[in-house]
Design a protein around this motif. Structure first.
Motif, PDB file in Angstrom:
ATOM      1  N   GLN A  67       3.809  10.437  -8.084  1.00  0.00           N
ATOM      2  CA  GLN A  67       2.450  10.536  -7.539  1.00  0.00           C
ATOM      3  C   GLN A  67       1.463  11.819  -8.096  1.00  0.00           C
ATOM      4  N   SER A  68       0.017  11.637  -7.821  1.00  0.00           N
ATOM      5  CA  SER A  68      -0.768  12.616  -8.018  1.00  0.00           C
ATOM      6  C   SER A  68      -1.774  13.023  -6.902  1.00  0.00           C
ATOM      7  N   TYR A  69      -1.793  14.151  -6.403  1.00  0.00           N
ATOM      8  CA  TYR A  69      -2.890  14.671  -5.351  1.00  0.00           C
ATOM      9  C   TYR A  69      -2.920  15.907  -5.402  1.00  0.00           C
ATOM     10  N   ILE A  70      -4.021  16.150  -4.384  1.00  0.00           N
ATOM     11  CA  ILE A  70      -4.412  17.558  -4.303  1.00  0.00           C
ATOM     12  C   ILE A  70      -3.594  18.266  -3.326  1.00  0.00           C
ATOM     13  N   ASP A  71      -2.983  19.708  -3.590  1.00  0.00           N
ATOM     14  CA  ASP A  71      -2.265  20.222  -2.516  1.00  0.00           C
ATOM     15  C   ASP A  71      -3.167  20.875  -1.774  1.00  0.00           C
ATOM     16  N   VAL A  72      -3.158  20.383  -0.462  1.00  0.00           N
ATOM     17  CA  VAL A  72      -4.250  20.908   0.669  1.00  0.00           C
ATOM     18  C   VAL A  72      -3.647  22.159   0.920  1.00  0.00           C
ATOM     19  N   GLY A  73      -2.678  22.485   0.794  1.00  0.00           N
ATOM     20  CA  GLY A  73      -1.926  24.008   1.316  1.00  0.00           C
ATOM     21  C   GLY A  73      -2.386  25.002   0.347  1.00  0.00           C
ATOM     22  N   ASP A  74      -2.490  24.756  -0.855  1.00  0.00           N
ATOM     23  CA  ASP A  74      -2.905  25.469  -2.023  1.00  0.00           C
ATOM     24  C   ASP A  74      -4.060  25.122  -3.091  1.00  0.00           C
TER      25      ASP A  74
ATOM     26  N   VAL B  88       0.894  -1.325   0.070  1.00  0.00           N
ATOM     27  CA  VAL B  88      -0.045   0.094   0.056  1.00  0.00           C
ATOM     28  C   VAL B  88       0.800   1.312  -0.006  1.00  0.00           C
ATOM     29  N   ASP B  89       0.749   2.264  -0.803  1.00  0.00           N
ATOM     30  CA  ASP B  89       1.250   3.288  -0.847  1.00  0.00           C
ATOM     31  C   ASP B  89       0.461   4.544  -0.724  1.00  0.00           C
ATOM     32  N   LEU B  90       1.102   5.560   0.351  1.00  0.00           N
ATOM     33  CA  LEU B  90       0.373   6.486   0.907  1.00  0.00           C
ATOM     34  C   LEU B  90       1.235   7.678   0.558  1.00  0.00           C
ATOM     35  N   VAL B  91       0.701   8.894   0.094  1.00  0.00           N
ATOM     36  CA  VAL B  91       1.071  10.229   0.000  1.00  0.00           C
ATOM     37  C   VAL B  91       0.665  10.815   1.247  1.00  0.00           C
ATOM     38  N   ALA B  92       1.642  11.362   2.284  1.00  0.00           N
ATOM     39  CA  ALA B  92       1.499  11.643   3.365  1.00  0.00           C
ATOM     40  C   ALA B  92       2.151  13.155   3.522  1.00  0.00           C
ATOM     41  N   LEU B  93       1.374  13.918   4.560  1.00  0.00           N
ATOM     42  CA  LEU B  93       2.194  15.380   4.960  1.00  0.00           C
ATOM     43  C   LEU B  93       2.915  14.889   6.229  1.00  0.00           C
TER      44      LEU B  93
ATOM     45  N   ALA C 110      -5.460  25.798  -5.031  1.00  0.00           N
ATOM     46  CA  ALA C 110      -5.462  26.210  -6.679  1.00  0.00           C
ATOM     47  C   ALA C 110      -4.558  25.306  -7.636  1.00  0.00           C
ATOM     48  N   VAL C 111      -3.818  24.496  -6.893  1.00  0.00           N
ATOM     49  CA  VAL C 111      -2.806  23.503  -7.500  1.00  0.00           C
ATOM     50  C   VAL C 111      -3.337  22.105  -6.988  1.00  0.00           C
ATOM     51  N   VAL C 112      -3.168  21.369  -8.211  1.00  0.00           N
ATOM     52  CA  VAL C 112      -3.211  19.844  -8.082  1.00  0.00           C
ATOM     53  C   VAL C 112      -1.916  19.414  -8.783  1.00  0.00           C
ATOM     54  N   VAL C 113      -1.126  18.367  -8.010  1.00  0.00           N
ATOM     55  CA  VAL C 113      -0.003  17.848  -8.320  1.00  0.00           C
ATOM     56  C   VAL C 113      -0.144  16.391  -9.160  1.00  0.00           C
ATOM     57  N   ILE C 114       0.275  16.502 -10.445  1.00  0.00           N
ATOM     58  CA  ILE C 114       0.111  15.474 -11.327  1.00  0.00           C
ATOM     59  C   ILE C 114       1.587  14.938 -11.685  1.00  0.00           C
TER      60      ILE C 114
ATOM     61  N   GLN D 275      -6.413   8.719  -9.399  1.00  0.00           N
ATOM     62  CA  GLN D 275      -5.440   8.501 -10.306  1.00  0.00           C
ATOM     63  C   GLN D 275      -5.274   6.975 -10.746  1.00  0.00           C
ATOM     64  N   SER D 276      -5.326   6.550 -12.058  1.00  0.00           N
ATOM     65  CA  SER D 276      -5.000   5.415 -12.504  1.00  0.00           C
ATOM     66  C   SER D 276      -4.021   5.315 -13.698  1.00  0.00           C
ATOM     67  N   ALA D 277      -4.247   4.172 -14.520  1.00  0.00           N
ATOM     68  CA  ALA D 277      -3.374   3.982 -15.600  1.00  0.00           C
ATOM     69  C   ALA D 277      -4.047   4.878 -16.788  1.00  0.00           C
ATOM     70  N   GLU D 278      -5.176   5.006 -16.509  1.00  0.00           N
ATOM     71  CA  GLU D 278      -5.972   5.935 -17.742  1.00  0.00           C
ATOM     72  C   GLU D 278      -5.579   7.393 -17.619  1.00  0.00           C
ATOM     73  N   GLY D 279      -5.301   7.862 -16.345  1.00  0.00           N
ATOM     74  CA  GLY D 279      -4.665   9.192 -16.253  1.00  0.00           C
ATOM     75  C   GLY D 279      -5.219   9.861 -14.799  1.00  0.00           C
ATOM     76  N   ASP D 280      -5.598  11.084 -14.870  1.00  0.00           N
ATOM     77  CA  ASP D 280      -5.810  11.879 -13.598  1.00  0.00           C
ATOM     78  C   ASP D 280      -7.020  12.429 -13.841  1.00  0.00           C
ATOM     79  N   ALA D 281      -8.044  12.644 -12.812  1.00  0.00           N
ATOM     80  CA  ALA D 281      -9.419  13.274 -12.922  1.00  0.00           C
ATOM     81  C   ALA D 281      -9.561  13.778 -11.549  1.00  0.00           C
ATOM     82  N   VAL D 282     -10.139  14.996 -11.636  1.00  0.00           N
ATOM     83  CA  VAL D 282     -10.542  15.786 -10.360  1.00  0.00           C
ATOM     84  C   VAL D 282     -11.959  15.876 -10.219  1.00  0.00           C
TER      85      VAL D 282
END
Length: 309
Positions: free
Chosen positions: A160-167, A126-131, A169-173, A190-197
């Motif tokens: 990794q792709s994730y929402i920048d909770v500090g800003d 399991v992979d987590l993107v964590a602050l 207006a930014v999404v990390v792709i 996020q998937s092999a198909e791409g990224d969606a918000v």
């Protein structure tokens, strides 16, 4: 002649004075990034300008944000985000199709403050993107032992792709900052198909080749995910839930063409769960999982029948 010269000198001095007092023109010389109205014709949004900056105050939506992913119909992982400087995040595993969930303890020395993304690679990984830490720096935490041991791999943030909770207006792709398609993105898939918000006014898919956001639907979905059919010949689709549908007493699921060809979507199934605001959906070739409130629903036959716990 002398009087005329004096008058001309006074006029020149007055003009110079007012020229020096003239206020600068706002944005003079600045690059103005054009945008495309996403509600007009389904046209892609090209590099929308940031509309909000700074670190938002902790709120219930951030703290209780949910993540759900699974390896198969039996093994899944769910997490509650937590918040930097506030409520602690939580991670739970199930190996019996969602009947029981067992918390996992992430070592305190890793300093996890908030979870912003999760990916179940296998039943063990399991992979987590964590602050993490006092400054809430992002990193990747991975377990290869089903949650028993965790290690930090900051070098893998570029994947990794994730929402920048500090800003917001930014999404990390894939490790790169990209302007968000809306001022307050709610969820990223996020998937092999791409990224969606997912935003409050619809869903947008990102094209890495054109660097634009494609509107997929304007429905206010409650949870969404890429629909992984396991058949590479099918066009990629997004699946999302709509509450309070006349045709479904629970959460009505719809699928949408990822190219934005069908904004209304196609009814896919009715998940027997309450359509509350905190919903997480995960899909794969073998099953679909829905988590809301204290209920988990799992279907292994494209939404025809469900097991609920």
């Amino acid at each position: 002649m002398t009087v005329a010269i004096v008058l001309l000198a006074c006029v020149a001095a007055g003009l110079a004075y007012f020229a020096l007092r003239t206020e600068p023109v706002p944005n003079a010389g600045a690059l103005i990034t054009p945008t495309v109205d996403s509600t007009a014709s389904g046209a892609p949004i090209s590099n929308p300008p940031p509309t909000a900056t700074g670190s938002p105050a902790p709120d219930d939506q951030q703290t209780n944000k949910r993540f759900l992913d699974f390896a198969d119909q039996s093994v899944a992982v769910r997490a509650v985000a937590g918040n930097c400087g506030g409520a602690a995040p939580s991670v739970e595993f199930t190996s019996d199709g969602g009947a029981t969930w067992i918390p996992t303890a992430i070592p305190a020395d890793l300093g996890v403050q908030q979870i912003v993304a999760m990916d179940v690679v296998t039943a063990d990984q399991v992979d987590l993107v964590a602050l993490t830490g006092p400054s809430c720096e992002p990193t990747v935490l991975t377990t290869f032992t089903g949650g028993q041991f965790w290690e930090a791999y900051p070098e893998r943030l570029v994947e990794q792709s994730y929402i920048d909770v500090g800003d917001p207006a930014v999404v990390v792709i894939s490790g790169t900052d990209v302007p968000s398609p809306c001022s307050m993105p709610l969820e990223l898939s996020q998937s092999a198909e791409g990224d969606a918000v997912r935003c409050s006014d619809g869903v947008f898919a990102y094209s890495a080749s054109t660097r634009t956001w494609q509107p997929i639907t304007t429905l206010a979905l409650r949870g969404f995910s890429w629909l992984d059919s396991g058949d590479g010949g099918l066009a990629p689709e997004i699946i999302g839930g709509v509450a309070d549908s006349s045709d479904c007493a629970g959460l009505q699921l719809f699928t949408f063409d990822a190219a934005g060809a069908d904004f209304a979507g196609r009814a896919w199934g009715c998940a027997p769960v309450e359509g509350s605001s905190s919903i997480s959906i995960a899909t794969g070739p073998t099953a679909i999982w829905v988590w809301t409130g204290d209920r988990t629903a799992v279907s292994g036959d494209d939404g025809e029948t469900w097991n609920t716990f």
